[in-house]
Design an enzyme around this catalytic site. Structure first.
Site, PDB file in Angstrom:
ATOM      1  N   GLU A   1       9.505 -16.405 -23.663  1.00 57.19           N
ATOM      2  CA  GLU A   1      10.094 -16.762 -24.958  1.00 57.19           C
ATOM      3  C   GLU A   1      11.564 -17.123 -24.845  1.00 57.19           C
ATOM      4  OE1 GLU A   1      11.848 -12.979 -24.248  1.00 57.19           O
ATOM      5  OE2 GLU A   1       9.795 -13.658 -23.927  1.00 57.19           O
TER       6      GLU A   1
ATOM      7  N   CYS B   1       6.431  -8.277 -19.502  1.00 63.77           N
ATOM      8  CA  CYS B   1       7.423  -7.297 -19.042  1.00 63.77           C
ATOM      9  C   CYS B   1       6.826  -5.892 -18.984  1.00 63.77           C
ATOM     10  CB  CYS B   1       8.662  -7.366 -19.933  1.00 63.77           C
ATOM     11  SG  CYS B   1      10.108  -6.524 -19.257  1.00 63.77           S
TER      12      CYS B   1
ATOM     13  N   SER C   1      14.566  -4.074 -24.367  1.00 62.27           N
ATOM     14  CA  SER C   1      14.324  -3.727 -22.966  1.00 62.27           C
ATOM     15  C   SER C   1      15.569  -3.161 -22.297  1.00 62.27           C
ATOM     16  CB  SER C   1      13.844  -4.958 -22.187  1.00 62.27           C
ATOM     17  OG  SER C   1      12.610  -5.422 -22.669  1.00 62.27           O
TER      18      SER C   1
ATOM     19  N   HIS D   1      10.223 -13.464 -19.017  1.00 62.60           N
ATOM     20  CA  HIS D   1      10.234 -13.606 -20.480  1.00 62.60           C
ATOM     21  C   HIS D   1      10.058 -15.071 -20.861  1.00 62.60           C
ATOM     22  CE1 HIS D   1      11.422  -9.600 -22.108  1.00 62.60           C
ATOM     23  NE2 HIS D   1      11.695  -9.401 -20.824  1.00 62.60           N
TER      24      HIS D   1
ATOM     25  N   GLY E   1      13.733  -3.451 -14.325  1.00 69.00           N
ATOM     26  CA  GLY E   1      14.146  -2.595 -13.221  1.00 69.00           C
ATOM     27  C   GLY E   1      12.976  -1.942 -12.520  1.00 69.00           C
TER      28      GLY E   1
END
Length: 393
Positions: free
Chosen positions: A367, A281, A59, A365, A325
């Site tokens: 994870e 995401c 990412s 996230h 972002g």
């Protein structure tokens, strides 16, 4: 040490690196990692650890990371903490010299690791000043240049920063995705045993890789999913040929609207299958776009490991890791998609769920688990949806 392009000489003779921002601001410092120069969007991350995971998170493609925590390097590096096969961020900025490792799992010094990874770094600058600049003006484009001789062409570096197009409108998923499909059965890491292997799969999940972190795939396997990971540009027919019980849409870099040019037609078809779908995401943003919503570029983004997110369904607050972002515009969502999670920092959308289909997604996230397990239930929720669907069939 900061300056302007109009005063382009280094402040003293032992300078070996410079960060040049697109507005002409210069930060002089000391280089480490690989020599050369690198251009990208300069953002900041407030995490105090996890720097190796951050630097290898797909990412972060296209971005130079300014770490606000001054002491980076004390955990060292280890192959077990890689989130993909090679670092994909453009470079890194730190305050102090890289700290010597003081962790029993460390195998390599961070300075040595950045060199082998081809990363360009600069230390010795005022990262607080840089962070305030990003906070006030938004994330700028910039160039890190590292030369052991301390020789720099500031005009050329400034031109490079100003001519770089920026992340808006940029599709980076195609640069970080896998080239071909592969099977994934590795489960989570445990102390003393390392990573495990899935033995008794409960269901088969196809994960579309827009820049997937390995630990997301491990978490899917941990809850019993045999995972087939496919490239970002895989067609609907090729995905369905794997006969999945559920679909996962991964994290990834760049502008979701740009990636959506090839991703959205496929996701819209996947929605119509009524299969359970889970996005994280970029996958979350693409799912919102597929439902007819909109996304927008944030002023500075959210990047850190202490972001409080509230589950609106239970009022529970989770401490999460974030890196994005772009954000989903909550007002643009259709009636059958409701907001499930919001950021307690700025009320931005952090989760959505479909009211008439087994589909949901989150911006954070789960994870990464800084809580440390606050959000792992989302993987369990996904598996429960799949098993419920299989039982009904």
């Amino acid at each position: 040490m900061s300056d302007s392009a109009a005063q382009s000489g280094p402040p003293h003779s032992n300078i070996t690196a410079v960060l040049v921002l697109d507005d002409g601001t210069l930060f002089w410092g000391f280089g480490f990692g690989s020599e050369g120069d690198t251009v990208g969007e300069v953002c900041f991350n407030t995490s105090i650890t996890g720097y190796q995971e951050i630097l290898t998170d797909p990412s972060y493609a296209g971005q130079i990371i300014n770490f606000t925590f001054p002491h980076i390097g004390n955990v060292g590096t280890t192959p077990e903490d890689m989130e993909t096969r090679k670092a994909v961020s453009r470079g890194l900025v730190v305050r102090e010299d890289i700290t010597n490792p003081a962790n029993y799992r460390a195998e390599t010094h961070l300075t040595e690791w950045t060199e082998t990874q081809g990363l360009i770094g600069i230390c010795g600058i005022d990262t607080r000043k840089l962070t305030r600049l990003i906070r006030d003006k938004g994330a700028p484009n910039g160039v890190i240049a590292y030369s052991k001789t301390g020789t720099f062409d500031i005009s050329a570096l400034l031109k490079k920063a100003q001519e770089w197009p920026g992340l808006s409108g940029m599709d980076l998923a195609k640069d970080v995705t896998r080239e071909k499909s592969e099977e994934w059965t590795t489960t989570n890491w445990t102390r003393g045993s390392g990573f495990g292997t899935l033995e008794n799969a409960k269901a088969h999940v196809v994960a579309v890789d827009y820049g997937a972190k390995d630990n997301i795939l491990r978490c899917l396997a941990e809850v019993g999913a045999r995972v087939t990971v496919v490239p970002a540009t895989t067609s609907f027919d090729d995905i369905m040929a794997h006969n999945p019980d559920g679909i996962f849409l991964s994290n990834g870099p760049g502008d979701p609207a740009a990636t959506g040019k090839y991703a959205l037609p496929v996701i819209k078809q996947l929605i119509e299958t009524n299969l359970p779908i889970f996005g994280i995401c970029l996958g979350h943003q693409l799912l919102a776009l597929a439902f007819g919503g909109k996304t927008y570029k944030m002023h500075q983004g959210h990047r850190g490991a202490n972001h409080p997110v509230q589950d609106l369904r239970t009022s529970k607050v989770e401490i999460t890791s974030m890196n994005h972002g772009f954000s989903v515009d909550g007002d643009s969502l259709p009636a059958n998609v409701k907001i499930s999670h919001t950021s307690l920092f700025d009320k931005t959308v952090c989760g959505i769920e479909c009211t008439d289909r087994p589909i949901f997604s989150v911006q954070q996230h789960p994870e990464a688990s800084p809580g440390p397990q606050d959000s792992f239930y989302l993987f369990e929720q996904f598996m429960d949806m799949i098993l419920k669907q299989k039982k009904a069939a």
